[in-house]
Design a protein around this motif. Structure first.
Motif, PDB file in Angstrom:
ATOM      1  N   ALA A 157       0.780   3.732   1.865  1.00 25.49           N
ATOM      2  CA  ALA A 157       0.955   4.316   3.086  1.00 25.49           C
ATOM      3  C   ALA A 157       2.197   3.875   3.481  1.00 25.49           C
ATOM      4  O   ALA A 157       3.022   4.830   4.022  1.00 25.49           O
ATOM      5  CB  ALA A 157       0.005   3.567   3.812  1.00 25.49           C
TER       6      ALA A 157
ATOM      7  N   SER B 188      -8.123   8.540   6.649  1.00 23.71           N
ATOM      8  CA  SER B 188      -9.200   7.689   6.064  1.00 23.71           C
ATOM      9  C   SER B 188     -10.514   8.082   7.037  1.00 23.71           C
ATOM     10  O   SER B 188     -11.778   8.020   6.447  1.00 23.71           O
ATOM     11  CB  SER B 188      -8.991   6.178   6.304  1.00 23.71           C
TER      12      SER B 188
ATOM     13  N   ASP C 242       0.742  -1.245  -0.069  1.00 24.55           N
ATOM     14  CA  ASP C 242       0.128   0.030   0.136  1.00 24.55           C
ATOM     15  C   ASP C 242       0.804   1.189  -0.117  1.00 24.55           C
ATOM     16  O   ASP C 242       1.785   1.184   0.629  1.00 24.55           O
ATOM     17  CB  ASP C 242      -0.820  -0.053   1.195  1.00 24.55           C
TER      18      ASP C 242
ATOM     19  N   ARG D  43      -2.140   6.749   7.769  1.00 27.68           N
ATOM     20  CA  ARG D  43      -3.199   6.102   6.799  1.00 27.68           C
ATOM     21  C   ARG D  43      -4.503   6.125   7.401  1.00 27.68           C
ATOM     22  O   ARG D  43      -5.559   6.619   6.817  1.00 27.68           O
ATOM     23  CB  ARG D  43      -2.718   5.028   5.976  1.00 27.68           C
TER      24      ARG D  43
END
Length: 268
Positions: A11, A116, A9, A112
């Motif tokens: 992130a 979100s 990912d 991250r």
């Protein structure tokens, strides 16, 4: 929600400077190294900012220096995760050691996750300094008492001569040199570890791009490799799932081949 994100990912490609800037801007701190967040207090306050009031800030110890005190902070963080049903394993034994890479990866995940929630928009009414002061009043009061007693003891005792001060200065100079060498050695080790990490991330990225190539992305081996790359659950073996998938594909091919042979034999 980003409670579970795979190793590939984006992130995990956020740099340490960006992480430090994120922490300092949001919490009005002045951290210069990732290791300074190893106590778990920063992580607790980030969750408090994301979910105001969910963290008992009066229990968070921002002055934690020993592993025992740091572990208490991570216990608070784990309780918050449990309350919010966040399935994120905390590698406490590794984090409290102050290892830069371990702490960087956890902070990358935390950024991250916080981003979100509500699109990462900060709560304008949240005062990080005030929240920290509320969390540390009792400790500061106790510390002031200890300092006061220490000053009284020093004032009542005899003053040391210049000879002792000179000897003490020499000892301190030796300690400073030894610590400076140790810091230099640690920086070299960190640089080597970062280069090794970047090397393997680069290899994984190359493999991912290869598996996404047109005409190859749907073949069983590519699918199996992507199952490993994108696995989010650290508790389960992604390799076992990939092998199971390949085994099932092979069985299907054998069955299909057997069926085709049977049809060929029955044809006149």
């Amino acid at each position: 929600m980003a409670s579970n994100i795979g190793i590939m990912d984006s992130a995990y490609f956020v740099g340490r400077n960006e992480i430090l800037t994120w922490i300092n801007n949001r919490l009005q701190l002045n951290l210069s190294r990732i290791e300074e967040a190893a106590s778990g207090a920063v992580q607790c306050q980030m969750m408090d900012m994301t979910y105001p009031g969910v963290v008992p800030m009066h229990k968070v110890n921002f002055d934690a220096k020993t592993e025992y005190d740091m572990i208490q902070n991570y216990k608070i963080l784990q309780e918050v995760f449990n309350k919010l049903k966040i399935e994120k394993p905390l590698e406490v034994n590794r984090l409290v050691k102050g290892r830069p890479l371990d702490n960087l990866e956890f902070l990358q995940w935390l950024k991250r996750y916080c981003d979100s929630v509500n699109g990462g928009i900060m709560n304008e009414n949240y005062n990080p300094v005030e929240r920290r002061c509320k969390g540390g009043k009792e400790r500061y009061a106790k510390g002031s008492q200890k300092i006061s007693k220490s000053l009284q003891a020093n004032n009542s005792g005899p003053k040391q001569g210049k000879t002792n001060a000179g000897a003490g200065g020499s000892n301190h100079a030796g300690e400073v040199l030894a610590l400076s060498k140790e810091i230099t050695d640690l920086k070299v080790s960190v640089d080597l570890l970062e280069k090794e990490r970047d090397f393997y991330f680069g290899k994984l990225r190359d493999i991912e791009i290869l598996c996404q190539t047109s005409g190859l992305e749907s073949i069983p081996m590519s699918v199996a490799i992507k199952k490993i790359l994108y696995a989010a659950d650290a508790k389960e073996s992604a390799l076992a799932k990939a092998q199971e998938y390949l085994h099932s594909v092979k069985e299907d091919e054998i069955e299909a081949g057997a069926g085709a042979e049977a049809e060929a034999e029955t044809d006149p």
